[in-house]
Structures are given as structure tokens and as C-alpha cells.
Design an enzyme around this catalytic site. Structure first.
Site, mmCIF file in Angstrom:
data_model
loop_
_atom_site.group_PDB
_atom_site.id
_atom_site.type_symbol
_atom_site.label_atom_id
_atom_site.label_comp_id
_atom_site.label_asym_id
_atom_site.label_seq_id
_atom_site.Cartn_x
_atom_site.Cartn_y
_atom_site.Cartn_z
ATOM 1 N N ASP A 1 6.968 63.371 -32.859
ATOM 2 C CA ASP A 1 6.009 62.546 -32.107
ATOM 3 C C ASP A 1 4.568 63.020 -32.268
ATOM 4 O OD1 ASP A 1 8.002 60.820 -30.998
ATOM 5 O OD2 ASP A 1 8.543 62.407 -29.585
ATOM 6 N N ASP A 2 4.330 63.954 -33.167
ATOM 7 C CA ASP A 2 2.993 64.519 -33.337
ATOM 8 C C ASP A 2 2.018 63.490 -33.919
ATOM 9 O OD1 ASP A 2 1.299 67.100 -33.531
ATOM 10 O OD2 ASP A 2 1.080 66.171 -35.500
#
Length: 309
Positions: A263-264
Site C-alpha cells: 500500500d506504499d
């Protein structure tokens, strides 16, 4: 991912560490130089100076490379002879910092035909995942960096280090060490208020410091989980540690090769840029791309981040 033991030798007033084939000191220096506000080491030309603490003794190291084949480590300002076992621990620290125990040949072989990785793997050949060997420092850096840009995260780190860290002085410069968990464990959120970070972050930082200082959380415990999902679960049970922070620590401190902060935002921006897309990739698309990265997710992420600066 194969792991090799530390290969090193003693030399007068220092030591030499032998590097694996796929290593570029200059590429790693470029990564280490990404912020002018870094406070835990100093880079000048092709040399790094860094203070470390081994067995409660502070040492100032000067690290340079010999044609990428080895790292030359000199001890600056050391008045006492350093015993062999302490030198072995210094070699192990640097070996871990530069992830020298990993053979990257299989990663580069995979990346050759990967639509996202083939260019970064050529452009940044020899780059390693620069680690954070100390668990408290890794968790603190993860907490400090939550929901803010990298520039401000470095500012917060400097404030924390210069208020609560120790240092060595040499040649008119201060070389800082990251604060010990035991030091931060004894504080209250009010003590940290002048660092100008949120009260929640102050609480998370102190909570983590107390867990480590009390022996309730350690690097060994997490490594003994043996599995990235089990280690992630153990970390995310801690208040303030979400999946992103957990995977960041699993990647840069614990060296789990399949750690993957999916999810970066930076990862998404890198993929978007490489593909020339106008939108960020959906999670399903990232999972599709990453299917080929099995057991190399951490390195794939690190190389994609490197595209951004």
C-alpha cells in the site's frame, strides 16, 4: 535468497570486509546521500563516517571501498586496542547494514524480463537494501515517517536524535547515535512535545521503546516467527504499527525477502511513472505484477522506490 556468512579480515587499526559480486559502493552511496538532513552518518566524496555502539562502547568508523570488491573500515579516535570479537561484531553490523550476505544474481536474472524491474535493475545495479540493523531505530523511523513526507520525517529524526541521542566528537564534528530504547522508554509524551510531532506518534514511540526495554519485543523473537505473515501479525498487534510500518521493518531490519509494503504511495508512484500511466495502479494490478517477484518482493520494492529520486 541465499545468505552468506561474514567474510572479513583484520588490518592495522581497522578491518576489511569482502563484498559479493553484485555490489556497487557508489550506487549505495547515492542512496545514502538522498537527504542532506541525515544525522546518523556523514558522507564526503567516496567515504562514510558513522558512529556505532558495540558492547556499550562508542566507536567512530570510516568506511570506503576498494574497487567494489571490499570495504575498508578504519577506526577513528580509538585509543584502546579493539579486541578481535568486537571487530567481528563491527564487521557483522556493516555486513548487515549493506545486506552483503545476499546473492542478488537470481534477482537480476528475474528482473531482466520483468516489465517494471528490467530498467531499474540495470540502472542501479549493485544497490543493496540499506538496512537499519537496530530494531528500535527501525520501528522509530517507521513511526516518524507515518503520513508525512520524507523531508519532514528527516527533520523529526534529527530533533529526536539531537535531544536524546549520544555522540562522538571528532575533527570539530559531532557523530550521533540513535537514542537507546531505554532512554525513550522513561519519557512521557509531554517530554517529546517540542519535537513537534503528533501526540499519538509520541505515544507510539514510547510504547515501542518500553516493549523493547522490558524485553517483550526483540529482533530475535520476530526472526523466530520464521514467516513474514506471523512476524507481521506480531508487529501489528502493537498500537501504532500498521501493515506499512510492519513491512518496512520486516524489510529493512529483519531482512524478510518477501516483506512487501503493497500500500506504499511511493511504490504506486514508481509503478505509475514506469508504465507512463495517468492513474495509480489498483491493488489487483500490483499483485499481478508482483506474482513474478516471489521471495524478492522486498528488493523489487526497494528498486522501484529508487526510481523516484
Amino acid at each position: 535468497m541465499s545468505s552468506q556468512s561474514v567474510k572479513w579480515k583484520e588490518v592495522e587499526n581497522g578491518l576489511v570486509i569482502f563484498n559479493p559480486h553484485e555490489f556497487s559502493f557508489s550506487e549505495n552511496l547515492k542512496y545514502l546521500s538522498r537527504s542532506a538532513n541525515e544525522c546518523l552518518y556523514e558522507i564526503s566524496g567516496q567515504t562514510i563516517r558513522r558512529a556505532i555502539s558495540i558492547r556499550n562502547e562508542k566507536l567512530l568508523l570510516q568506511i570506503s571501498a576498494v574497487a567494489d570488491q571490499s570495504l575498508s573500515v578504519q577506526f577513528l579516535e580509538s585509543h584502546n586496542p579493539i579486541p578481535y570479537q568486537m571487530k567481528a561484531e563491527i564487521a557483522a553490523y556493516i555486513h548487515d547494514w549493506f545486506d552483503l550476505g545476499t546473492s542478488l544474481a537470481p534477482f537480476y536474472e528475474m528482473a531482466k524480463t520483468d516489465p517494471l524491474l528490467h530498467r531499474p535493475s540495470e540502472q542501479f545495479f549493485g544497490l543493496r537494501i540499506l538496512g537499519i540493523p537496530d530494531l528500535f531505530e527501525a520501528l522509530a523511523w517507521g513511526i516518524l515517517g507515518q503520513q508525512i513526507n520524507l523531508t519532514y520525517a528527516y527533520t523529526l529524526k534529527r530533533r529526536l536524535v539531537e535531544k536524546y541521542g549520544d555522540y562522538l566528537e571528532y575533527g570539530g564534528s559531532k557523530y550521533w547515535l540513535f537514542p537507546e530504547a531505554e532512554t525513550i522508554a522513561g519519557l512521557t509524551p509531554e517530554d517529546l512535545s517540542d519535537l513537534k510531532m503528533t501526540v499519538k506518534k509520541c505515544e507510539y514511540l514510547i510504547d515501542v521503546a518500553r516493549l523493547i526495554a522490558n524485553g517483550e519485543l526483540s529482533k530475535e523473537d520476530l526472526l523466530n516467527e520464521g514467516d513474514v505473515k506471523a512476524a507481521e501479525k506480531k508487529l501489528t498487534r502493537i498500537r501504532g504499527i500498521g501493515p506499512w510500518t510492519a513491512h518496512y521493518v520486516l524489510m529493512r531490519c529483519l531482512r524478510f525477502p518477501s516483506a512487501f509494503p503493497i500500500d506504499d504511495v511511493g511504490l504506486h508512484n514508481a509503478i505509475k511513472g514506469i508504465l507512463g500511466s495517468e492513474r495509480k495502479p489498483a491493488k489487483a494490478e500490483i499483485l499481478n505484477y508482483s506474482a513474478a517477484w516471489k521471495n524478492w518482493e522486498a528488493y523489487a520494492t526497494f528498486y522501484l522506490w529508487r526510481v523516484l529520486y
